[in-house]
Design a protein around this motif. Structure first.
Motif, mmCIF file in Angstrom:
data_model
loop_
_atom_site.group_PDB
_atom_site.id
_atom_site.type_symbol
_atom_site.label_atom_id
_atom_site.label_comp_id
_atom_site.label_asym_id
_atom_site.label_seq_id
_atom_site.Cartn_x
_atom_site.Cartn_y
_atom_site.Cartn_z
ATOM 1 N N ALA A 321 0.861 -1.296 0.067
ATOM 2 C CA ALA A 321 0.072 -0.027 -0.205
ATOM 3 C C ALA A 321 0.717 1.281 0.015
ATOM 4 N N GLY A 322 2.110 1.161 -0.227
ATOM 5 C CA GLY A 322 3.076 2.409 -0.432
ATOM 6 C C GLY A 322 2.691 3.237 -1.556
ATOM 7 N N THR A 323 3.115 4.457 -1.344
ATOM 8 C CA THR A 323 2.543 5.256 -2.622
ATOM 9 C C THR A 323 3.183 4.949 -4.125
ATOM 10 N N GLU A 324 4.239 4.210 -4.087
ATOM 11 C CA GLU A 324 4.812 3.924 -5.399
ATOM 12 C C GLU A 324 3.751 2.676 -6.062
ATOM 13 N N THR A 325 3.098 2.142 -5.321
ATOM 14 C CA THR A 325 2.219 0.948 -5.704
ATOM 15 C C THR A 325 0.892 1.575 -6.301
ATOM 16 N N ALA A 326 0.928 2.635 -6.283
ATOM 17 C CA ALA A 326 -0.541 3.514 -6.713
ATOM 18 C C ALA A 326 -0.854 3.492 -8.205
ATOM 19 N N ASN A 327 -2.137 3.127 -8.739
ATOM 20 C CA ASN A 327 -2.158 3.216 -10.218
ATOM 21 C C ASN A 327 -2.357 4.704 -10.629
ATOM 22 N N GLN A 328 -2.267 5.551 -10.075
ATOM 23 C CA GLN A 328 -2.159 6.883 -10.311
ATOM 24 C C GLN A 328 -1.482 7.672 -9.431
ATOM 25 N N TYR A 329 -0.707 8.738 -9.800
ATOM 26 C CA TYR A 329 0.224 9.507 -9.240
ATOM 27 C C TYR A 329 0.982 8.971 -8.193
ATOM 28 N N PRO A 330 1.567 7.913 -8.527
ATOM 29 C CA PRO A 330 2.626 7.037 -7.593
ATOM 30 C C PRO A 330 3.906 8.093 -7.308
ATOM 31 N N GLY A 331 4.200 7.954 -6.056
ATOM 32 C CA GLY A 331 5.184 8.521 -5.449
ATOM 33 C C GLY A 331 4.988 9.769 -4.773
ATOM 34 N N TYR A 332 3.597 10.392 -5.018
ATOM 35 C CA TYR A 332 3.189 11.599 -4.375
ATOM 36 C C TYR A 332 2.172 11.616 -3.411
ATOM 37 N N MET A 333 1.855 12.370 -2.751
ATOM 38 C CA MET A 333 0.939 12.392 -1.568
ATOM 39 C C MET A 333 -0.317 11.657 -2.004
ATOM 40 N N GLU A 334 -0.943 12.193 -3.346
ATOM 41 C CA GLU A 334 -2.198 11.762 -3.847
ATOM 42 C C GLU A 334 -2.108 10.102 -4.029
ATOM 43 N N GLY A 335 -0.616 9.647 -4.624
ATOM 44 C CA GLY A 335 -0.491 8.486 -4.868
ATOM 45 C C GLY A 335 -0.607 7.562 -3.399
ATOM 46 N N ALA A 336 -0.196 8.162 -2.321
ATOM 47 C CA ALA A 336 -0.107 7.416 -0.955
ATOM 48 C C ALA A 336 -1.864 7.211 -0.721
ATOM 49 N N VAL A 337 -2.584 8.266 -0.898
ATOM 50 C CA VAL A 337 -4.119 8.225 -0.434
ATOM 51 C C VAL A 337 -4.711 7.205 -1.252
ATOM 52 N N ILE A 338 -4.271 7.140 -2.461
ATOM 53 C CA ILE A 338 -5.025 6.115 -3.461
ATOM 54 C C ILE A 338 -4.392 4.751 -3.103
ATOM 55 N N ALA A 339 -3.503 4.460 -2.823
ATOM 56 C CA ALA A 339 -2.672 3.082 -2.699
ATOM 57 C C ALA A 339 -3.316 2.641 -1.322
ATOM 58 N N ALA A 340 -3.553 3.515 -0.113
ATOM 59 C CA ALA A 340 -4.257 2.976 0.951
ATOM 60 C C ALA A 340 -5.657 2.695 0.808
ATOM 61 N N GLU A 341 -6.493 3.495 -0.041
ATOM 62 C CA GLU A 341 -7.730 3.188 -0.261
ATOM 63 C C GLU A 341 -7.819 1.799 -0.834
ATOM 64 N N ASN A 342 -7.083 1.826 -1.951
ATOM 65 C CA ASN A 342 -7.032 0.515 -2.821
ATOM 66 C C ASN A 342 -7.130 -0.663 -1.910
ATOM 67 N N THR A 343 -5.995 -0.505 -1.193
ATOM 68 C CA THR A 343 -5.686 -1.820 -0.255
ATOM 69 C C THR A 343 -6.705 -2.180 0.753
ATOM 70 N N VAL A 344 -7.353 -1.086 1.296
ATOM 71 C CA VAL A 344 -8.285 -0.891 2.393
ATOM 72 C C VAL A 344 -9.486 -1.770 1.781
ATOM 73 N N LYS A 345 -9.965 -1.485 0.455
ATOM 74 C CA LYS A 345 -11.064 -2.251 -0.328
ATOM 75 C C LYS A 345 -10.799 -3.706 -0.261
ATOM 76 N N ALA A 346 -9.343 -3.918 -0.856
ATOM 77 C CA ALA A 346 -9.017 -5.204 -1.198
ATOM 78 C C ALA A 346 -9.235 -6.203 0.182
ATOM 79 N N ILE A 347 -8.916 -5.593 1.266
ATOM 80 C CA ILE A 347 -8.736 -6.345 2.538
ATOM 81 C C ILE A 347 -10.296 -6.546 3.042
ATOM 82 N N LEU A 348 -11.096 -5.462 2.880
ATOM 83 C CA LEU A 348 -12.791 -5.561 3.389
ATOM 84 C C LEU A 348 -13.255 -6.551 2.376
ATOM 85 N N ASN A 349 -12.953 -6.659 0.991
ATOM 86 C CA ASN A 349 -13.511 -7.605 0.199
ATOM 87 C C ASN A 349 -13.160 -9.188 0.486
ATOM 88 N N LEU A 350 -11.888 -9.210 1.143
ATOM 89 C CA LEU A 350 -11.986 -10.772 1.683
ATOM 90 C C LEU A 350 -12.904 -11.122 2.675
#
Length: 350
Positions: A321-350
């Motif tokens: 869930a680090g910013t470099e994993t984000a599908n948009q704006y990786p490396g930036y703070m925007e990417g950090a938010v997107i990566a976190a939200e994506n991973t949270v969805k994945a965990i909750l979907n389990l």
């Protein structure tokens, strides 16, 4: 019985992931190798200064980041760019005066970017954060994942790593081994800021604003390559802050400062040397940002946002869930938010 989640890293991604997953029936702990939270967000606060040694700016296009600030009731303000700016094309040329168009402003968080970090931390209820703990190994061979640090071993159902990809794959022993294609990509993934050197000069008065300068300059010569006004939103703390050539890493702090002063004098004159304090962060020397194993040239954002980073591993027990994993704006703070939200969805979907 509640499932246990261990999050590696207490930067923006890690704290936001924990915040989103708390009250969802999980037991959560965060392990952070540094002595502080924030990761690549690092605001220095003192009586006279408030300067960003890490992530600073965001733009109108960073919608998720701005939405998060609004949710947390944090203000932001426009980067000061009014007045004359300067450009230094090459060493033999005179410094040129330029005007920068105000068409797409940058913003900064009021009170410093670390306000976001502290706000998220304060909203974490019953989520312990272990500082000064480096993870040495992860073992997924049994029903529970076993996380080993220099201080303890912890069992968990899920591990979410927000560490830079190269740091994770080079510095942690993982059993069973991760797929070779993932490791190969991770080792060659650029961590945003990993070679940056950020410097700040603090002043009692904003001499540049008083003279109708923006405080901005760009240079092809160096050692300073780009520089900006870093005064706070209340306009009671004043600084100039920016980036210097990564090659300056080879010098001592004293040697670097002497070279910077020579350039400051050339651009702004004597007043620029009347600073009250000087600060610097050489990110390549931050062992919890850049893996010592990672050598050789890398393109900025190389392999950032690779699809392999958004898959789960070890039977849905390891997530990134680090910013470099984000599908948009990786490396930036925007990417950090997107990566976190994506991973949270994945965990909750389990």
């Amino acid at each position: 019985m509640s499932k246990k989640i261990i999050i590696l890293g207490a930067g923006l991604s890690g704290l936001l992931t924990a915040y989103r997953l708390q009250n969802k029936g999980f037991e959560i702990e965060i392990i952070e190798a540094r002595e502080r939270i924030g990761g690549r967000i690092h605001t220095l606060h003192s009586d006279t200064a408030q300067v960003e040694m890490g992530a600073t700016w965001f733009n109108d296009i960073h919608v998720n980041f701005r939405t998060l600030l609004k949710e947390l009731e944090l203000d932001y303000f426009e980067q000061f760019m009014q007045g004359t700016s300067y450009f230094e094309p090459f060493s033999a040329a005179a410094v040129q005066e330029i005007q920068i168009p105000q068409n797409s402003p940058s913003y900064r968080v009021s009170g410093g970017t670390s306000q976001l970090i502290e706000t998220l931390k304060n909203k974490l209820i019953q989520v312990p954060i272990h500082l000064n703990e480096s993870v040495s190994s992860l073992n997924f061979e049994n029903d529970k994942a076993l996380i080993t640090t220099q201080n303890q071993s912890i069992e968990a159902d899920y591990v979410i790593s927000t560490l830079p990809q190269a740091l994770f794959t080079n510095d942690i022993i993982i059993t069973p081994a991760l797929p070779q294609k993932l490791s190969a990509i991770a080792e060659k993934t650029h961590t945003w800021m990993q070679d940056s050197i950020k410097v700040a000069f603090v002043y009692a008065e904003p001499f540049w604003r008083n003279k109708k300068y923006s405080g901005t300059f760009f240079s092809n010569v160096g050692p300073i390559t780009e520089f900006y006004d870093q005064s706070n939103s209340d306009l009671d703390k004043f600084a100039l802050c920016g980036f210097i050539s990564s090659g300056m890493e080879m010098y001592s702090k004293t040697e670097r400062l002497e070279k910077l002063k020579t350039q400051l004098f050339k651009i702004f004159g004597q007043e620029a040397l009347d600073f009250t304090s000087y600060h610097e962060t050489v990110w390549a020397k931050e062992k919890h940002t850049k893996s010592a194993e990672q050598i050789g040239f890398m393109y900025p954002h190389q392999n950032n946002g690779h699809p392999l980073f958004r898959e789960s591993y070890c039977d849905n027990r390891l997530f990134f869930a680090g910013t470099e994993t984000a599908n948009q704006y990786p490396g930036y703070m925007e990417g950090a938010v997107i990566a976190a939200e994506n991973t949270v969805k994945a965990i909750l979907n389990l």
